[in-house]
Structure formats: C-alpha cells, structure tokens
Design a protein around this motif. Structure first.
Motif, PDB file in Angstrom:
ATOM      1  N   UNK A   1       4.929 -11.726  -2.278  1.00 52.81           N
ATOM      2  CA  UNK A   1       4.698 -10.948  -3.488  1.00 52.81           C
ATOM      3  C   UNK A   1       3.227 -10.737  -3.758  1.00 52.81           C
ATOM      4  N   UNK A   2       2.416 -11.777  -3.523  1.00 51.49           N
ATOM      5  CA  UNK A   2       0.966 -11.642  -3.700  1.00 51.49           C
ATOM      6  C   UNK A   2       0.377 -10.642  -2.714  1.00 51.49           C
ATOM      7  N   UNK A   3       0.856 -10.670  -1.469  1.00 51.92           N
ATOM      8  CA  UNK A   3       0.359  -9.728  -0.470  1.00 51.92           C
ATOM      9  C   UNK A   3       0.695  -8.295  -0.872  1.00 51.92           C
ATOM     10  N   UNK A   4       1.899  -8.091  -1.422  1.00 53.28           N
ATOM     11  CA  UNK A   4       2.266  -6.759  -1.890  1.00 53.28           C
ATOM     12  C   UNK A   4       1.392  -6.303  -3.039  1.00 53.28           C
ATOM     13  N   UNK A   5       1.116  -7.220  -3.982  1.00 50.17           N
ATOM     14  CA  UNK A   5       0.225  -6.891  -5.097  1.00 50.17           C
ATOM     15  C   UNK A   5      -1.167  -6.555  -4.586  1.00 50.17           C
ATOM     16  N   UNK A   6      -1.632  -7.284  -3.567  1.00 53.08           N
ATOM     17  CA  UNK A   6      -2.939  -6.994  -2.971  1.00 53.08           C
ATOM     18  C   UNK A   6      -2.966  -5.594  -2.376  1.00 53.08           C
ATOM     19  N   UNK A   7      -1.838  -5.162  -1.807  1.00 56.59           N
ATOM     20  CA  UNK A   7      -1.762  -3.818  -1.252  1.00 56.59           C
ATOM     21  C   UNK A   7      -1.930  -2.749  -2.315  1.00 56.59           C
TER      22      UNK A   7
ATOM     23  N   UNK B   1       5.409   3.021  10.310  1.00 55.88           N
ATOM     24  CA  UNK B   1       4.660   3.771   9.306  1.00 55.88           C
ATOM     25  C   UNK B   1       3.987   4.973   9.938  1.00 55.88           C
ATOM     26  N   UNK B   2       3.399   4.776  11.111  1.00 60.07           N
ATOM     27  CA  UNK B   2       2.740   5.881  11.796  1.00 60.07           C
ATOM     28  C   UNK B   2       3.746   6.979  12.163  1.00 60.07           C
ATOM     29  N   UNK B   3       4.952   6.571  12.588  1.00 64.21           N
ATOM     30  CA  UNK B   3       5.959   7.538  13.004  1.00 64.21           C
ATOM     31  C   UNK B   3       6.464   8.379  11.838  1.00 64.21           C
ATOM     32  N   UNK B   4       6.529   7.772  10.644  1.00 63.14           N
ATOM     33  CA  UNK B   4       7.052   8.505   9.486  1.00 63.14           C
ATOM     34  C   UNK B   4       5.948   9.117   8.631  1.00 63.14           C
TER      35      UNK B   4
ATOM     36  N   UNK C   1       2.520   9.116   9.430  1.00 62.06           N
ATOM     37  CA  UNK C   1       1.412   9.669  10.189  1.00 62.06           C
ATOM     38  C   UNK C   1       0.234   8.718  10.220  1.00 62.06           C
ATOM     39  N   UNK C   2      -0.735   9.020  11.075  1.00 58.82           N
ATOM     40  CA  UNK C   2      -1.877   8.137  11.236  1.00 58.82           C
ATOM     41  C   UNK C   2      -3.091   8.520  10.428  1.00 58.82           C
ATOM     42  N   UNK C   3      -3.067   9.665   9.768  1.00 57.68           N
ATOM     43  CA  UNK C   3      -4.248  10.084   9.016  1.00 57.68           C
ATOM     44  C   UNK C   3      -4.369   9.308   7.709  1.00 57.68           C
ATOM     45  N   UNK C   4      -5.578   9.275   7.197  1.00 52.26           N
ATOM     46  CA  UNK C   4      -5.853   8.530   5.968  1.00 52.26           C
ATOM     47  C   UNK C   4      -5.297   9.261   4.749  1.00 52.26           C
ATOM     48  N   UNK C   5      -4.619   8.531   3.890  1.00 52.25           N
ATOM     49  CA  UNK C   5      -4.089   9.079   2.647  1.00 52.25           C
ATOM     50  C   UNK C   5      -4.958   8.638   1.477  1.00 52.25           C
ATOM     51  N   UNK C   6      -4.833   9.323   0.384  1.00 49.66           N
ATOM     52  CA  UNK C   6      -5.632   9.005  -0.804  1.00 49.66           C
ATOM     53  C   UNK C   6      -4.780   8.289  -1.836  1.00 49.66           C
ATOM     54  N   UNK C   7      -5.169   7.067  -2.164  1.00 47.90           N
ATOM     55  CA  UNK C   7      -4.519   6.298  -3.233  1.00 47.90           C
ATOM     56  C   UNK C   7      -5.487   6.345  -4.423  1.00 47.90           C
TER      57      UNK C   7
ATOM     58  N   UNK D   1       0.826  -1.204   0.000  1.00 43.30           N
ATOM     59  CA  UNK D   1       0.000   0.000   0.000  1.00 43.30           C
ATOM     60  C   UNK D   1       0.861   1.256   0.000  1.00 43.30           C
ATOM     61  N   UNK D   2       1.765   1.363   0.966  1.00 43.22           N
ATOM     62  CA  UNK D   2       2.494   2.614   1.162  1.00 43.22           C
ATOM     63  C   UNK D   2       3.620   2.814   0.148  1.00 43.22           C
ATOM     64  N   UNK D   3       4.412   1.781  -0.096  1.00 42.20           N
ATOM     65  CA  UNK D   3       5.466   1.929  -1.107  1.00 42.20           C
ATOM     66  C   UNK D   3       4.830   2.060  -2.484  1.00 42.20           C
ATOM     67  N   UNK D   4       3.748   1.329  -2.707  1.00 43.51           N
ATOM     68  CA  UNK D   4       3.031   1.443  -3.983  1.00 43.51           C
ATOM     69  C   UNK D   4       2.504   2.839  -4.211  1.00 43.51           C
TER      70      UNK D   4
END
Length: 311
Positions: free
Chosen positions: A220-226, A130-133, A135-141, A50-53
C-alpha cells in the motif's frame, strides 16, 4: 537569495525527493526485516500506483501495440489527485495480499537468489504488460490544481507548493505506519513471529496472518508513493526500476527492518543526490552508491540496523 534561503531551499528539495524513496523503502524494509523476503516486485506496486493512479486522477492514454490492436483508447475517471491517493493504497494493499499468499509465502524458506529471480521476473512482466497496453512514451501526471504555485515562508524565501505537499503527505503516511507496526498487536506478532514462528504459533497466534497484513501494508505504501511520485518523475514503464534501486540503497544505508532507519537513509540518499545534481550532475548516480559503500564499511548492518551477535 540569501544563504539561509539557499539552505532552506536545498533542504526542501531534498525532503521532496527523499519522500518518494522513503515511502518505497519502508515497504521493502519491513518485508525484508520481518519476513526475510527480498521483494523486487515491490516496484510493480509503485508502477500500479503511478499508472492506475493516473487513470483515476486524470486520464490514462492506451497507445501500446495490444491496445491499438483491440481499439482501446483513453480511459480516465478524472476524480482528482486526492481520490487517487485514497484509492490506490487500497488497491495495492489487496494486490500485496495476493502476492504474499501466492508468490512470497512459498518462497519464504527458499534462498535469497530464488526470491530475487521470481520477484524481479514479476516486475519485468508487469513492466512489459504496461508497455504493451499503455506504450513506452512518457505520460504527463499533472499536479493537482491546489498544489500549483508557490508558498512564501517569509524571510526563508518562496517555495513550490507541490514540494511542501509531498513532504506533508509522506510525513503523515510514515507516522501512521510506524505507530501501526510499533504499537499494535499485528506489529508485535510480526516482530515476534520473525524471531520464532513456532513459538508464536504455540501461543495461539497464527503468524501467517500478521505477515500477510504487513506485506499488504508495504505494498500500500509503494502504491501511495507511485501516486505522489507520478508528477515528480517521468511516467514511463521503466520508472519502477528507477525508483527501486535508490530505495534499496536507502534500506542498506538505514538498516533492514527499521522504519526510522529508512527515514534517515532516505534523507541521506536524497541529500547526496540533490547536492550532486545541483553541483556535479555527472556524479549524481555514483554518489549514492559511494555513500552506501562507506556506510557498509563503517557499519555493515546500516545506521539503524540491529547488529547480530553470534552465540
């Protein structure tokens, strides 16, 4: 909308939601079924996807306490969704190899509780980093531009392009993994090594290598799911746990170690969740647990799981 259109709409929505759970569940199922390893850290691979993607496809906003203290702002490659979908599975595959070598392998012969504690601990560490860098707010993908809008299916109605894209991407990935595990030497070695590792080693096959690859494939599948799930679910640090729970229920319902079972279980969990959200939202979370309980009462090994026979 006609009755037929309503039914088709329900099926498409179910397939879109189920697709994310299926991609995560297959990785869980094959590592649990073939390696006998309970991997709660699988959700960390989803978080990485999710985040790196998001950083690869668009831009990742760093607003956490640590990021602010070091002056880290927004970072993004803006390469688009397809680039993220191609790159992320490679990254999480590599992360999966490292996890198998340094985390999972020393715990293969340890009790399930030890495996759960160490992998859940890793998930919490990743979540809080992830929260420390970030933040905890929702981002838009954001969805890719080519998947915006709707597609007309004639008399069946008009449906969101993005949902159909999710279904198509998931179908391709699931089919590729199924063929790889069922019809390659690596998949054969893993299935044989699970039953009798010592015999496989005596035949000249190092079972640890196929195990390593299978662990990486699941990651790899879990990353693709993200990446696929990024525009569907909220992009928050807790989303990994939010996806992990229904994915584990998919494995329970479908049967441990069965890719077909993961697909069947994912479709059932998705159908119950979507149906209850549409008609009885307050029962949506309870419904999937009730389904899992009923299946376990009727068939403890899951719908497609192998039943062990005591000798």
């Amino acid at each position: 909308m006609s009755v037929v259109g309503s039914v088709v709409g329900f099926m498409i929505q179910t397939l879109a939601v189920s697709s994310i759970y299926i991609l995560v569940a297959i990785g869980l199922s094959i590592t649990l079924g073939t390696l006998k390893f309970v991997n709660f850290a699988h959700a960390a691979m989803y978080l990485a996807g999710v985040y790196i993607g998001l950083g690869i496809a668009l831009e990742l906003q760093f607003s956490g306490d640590i990021a602010r203290s070091i002056g880290l702002g927004n970072v993004g490659l803006d390469l688009g969704f397809l680039a993220a979908l191609a790159i992320i599975p490679i990254i999480t595959f590599g992360l999966g190899l490292l996890m198998e070598r340094f985390v999972a392998r020393p715990f293969y012969d340890r009790p399930d509780t030890d495996q759960i504690l160490v992998t859940f601990g890793i998930l919490l560490i990743v979540q809080e980093l992830i929260r420390a860098f970030v933040g905890g707010r929702s981002l838009t993908f954001s969805r890719p531009a080519w998947a915006e809008g709707a597609i007309s299916l004639g008399p069946l109605g008009t449906y969101a392009s993005w949902r159909l894209a999710i279904i198509g991407i998931t179908s391709v990935l699931v089919l590729a993994v199924y063929l790889y595990i069922e019809y390659t030497d690596v998949g054969l070695a893993v299935r044989a090594g699970t039953e009798d590792t010592e015999m496989v080693n005596l035949l000249g096959v190092r079972a640890t290598r196929p195990f390593l690859v299978i662990f990486g494939v699941g990651s790899g599948l879990a990353g693709a799911a993200g990446v696929v799930g990024g525009p569907v679910f909220s992009v928050v640090p807790e989303v990994g746990v939010g996806v992990l729970v229904p994915a584990f229920l998919v494995v329970v319902v479908g049967g441990v170690g069965s890719i077909v079972g993961s697909v069947v279980g994912g479709l059932l969990i998705g159908a119950v969740e979507v149906g209850l959200v549409m008609n009885a939202p307050t029962w949506s979370s309870v419904g999937i647990y009730a389904l899992a309980a009923v299946v376990l009462l009727v068939r403890p090994a899951g719908l497609m799981g192998a039943v062990e026979v005591d000798e």
